[in-house]
Design a protein around this motif. Sequence first.
Motif, PDB file in Angstrom:
ATOM      1  N   PRO A 184      79.945 105.799  74.426  1.00  0.00           N
ATOM      2  CA  PRO A 184      80.709 106.032  73.199  1.00  0.00           C
ATOM      3  C   PRO A 184      82.098 106.580  73.520  1.00  0.00           C
ATOM      4  N   GLU A 185      82.934 106.607  72.518  1.00  0.00           N
ATOM      5  CA  GLU A 185      84.203 107.321  72.612  1.00  0.00           C
ATOM      6  C   GLU A 185      83.916 108.776  72.248  1.00  0.00           C
ATOM      7  N   VAL A 186      84.031 109.676  73.208  1.00  0.00           N
ATOM      8  CA  VAL A 186      83.638 111.074  73.001  1.00  0.00           C
ATOM      9  C   VAL A 186      84.846 111.915  72.600  1.00  0.00           C
ATOM     10  N   ARG A 187      84.666 112.688  71.563  1.00  0.00           N
ATOM     11  CA  ARG A 187      85.685 113.622  71.100  1.00  0.00           C
ATOM     12  C   ARG A 187      85.069 115.009  71.034  1.00  0.00           C
ATOM     13  N   VAL A 188      85.780 116.004  71.545  1.00  0.00           N
ATOM     14  CA  VAL A 188      85.294 117.387  71.544  1.00  0.00           C
ATOM     15  C   VAL A 188      86.131 118.215  70.579  1.00  0.00           C
ATOM     16  N   ILE A 189      85.449 118.923  69.699  1.00  0.00           N
ATOM     17  CA  ILE A 189      86.114 119.852  68.786  1.00  0.00           C
ATOM     18  C   ILE A 189      85.771 121.253  69.243  1.00  0.00           C
ATOM     19  N   ALA A 190      86.768 121.970  69.713  1.00  0.00           N
ATOM     20  CA  ALA A 190      86.542 123.277  70.329  1.00  0.00           C
ATOM     21  C   ALA A 190      85.950 124.273  69.335  1.00  0.00           C
ATOM     22  N   GLY A 191      85.125 125.181  69.865  1.00  0.00           N
ATOM     23  CA  GLY A 191      84.523 126.213  69.035  1.00  0.00           C
ATOM     24  C   GLY A 191      84.639 127.582  69.667  1.00  0.00           C
ATOM     25  N   ILE A 192      84.256 128.597  68.947  1.00  0.00           N
ATOM     26  CA  ILE A 192      84.243 129.971  69.456  1.00  0.00           C
ATOM     27  C   ILE A 192      83.071 130.118  70.422  1.00  0.00           C
ATOM     28  N   THR A 193      83.343 130.635  71.611  1.00  0.00           N
ATOM     29  CA  THR A 193      82.287 130.813  72.602  1.00  0.00           C
ATOM     30  C   THR A 193      81.571 132.139  72.398  1.00  0.00           C
ATOM     31  N   SER A 194      80.388 132.252  72.983  1.00  0.00           N
ATOM     32  CA  SER A 194      79.663 133.525  72.925  1.00  0.00           C
ATOM     33  C   SER A 194      80.410 134.614  73.675  1.00  0.00           C
TER      34      SER A 194
END
Length: 249
Positions: A126-136
Amino acid sequence: MIQLSLIGIGTGNPDHLTGEARRVIGAADLFLIPRKAAKSDLADLRTQIIGAVRADANIAYFNMPVRDDALPYLDRVDAWHDEIARIWTDTIAAQQAVRHVALLVWGDPSLYDSTLRIAARLSPAPEVRVIAGITSVQALTAAHAIPLNTLNAPVTISTGRRLRDHGWPAGCETLVVMLDGGCAFQDLDPDGYDIWWGAYLGMAEQITEHGRLSDVCARIIARRAAARAAHGWIMDTYLLRPVRDLPRN
């Protein structure tokens, strides 16, 4: 080509969603949500987060496979990832007219999470897209209102397994430990380290402890066990510093 969006959702608090994450949740055709027998409320949390953004979401739940403990650790994880990728592929194929698939990832997909490695096993790719999030890690330092690093010093992020098997990393001033189901900090000199610990960070159930290991080690272990028994699961993270390396003004 399928577009696969991996959406970092922080530590379970809907307020951790970024504006970008909300937009992508609003645009996806299909959401994949894993179910684990002992952690059903994690699937519920993902469902609630999606539902808070849109009411018409197409959600496909799947049962997470179990790792084969008879295999060496790396082989065990490798085979587990293969099986998850197969389940994703079959679940997506069972849907019609799906072009944009999304998975909600605890914390951020970049940090001690295997979602990206599993996505790389899909065929067709697939075409992968990452949406950043708050880490622990961010949630932990925020909960304790502390800086991540000491003055002009690096930070090491590792796992409980490595701390238990290899001890304190050489030259390390600040150690953040994730994925530690065995409380590896109890193997350190209790008078030589301070710890900042937190579980369910950013959630209503959040609990924290801070102090010299000799003072709080037993309390952390007891609180962790009680919380896991009450909820059926626990996600916790902690930061350690040698006593001589306490933050400087």
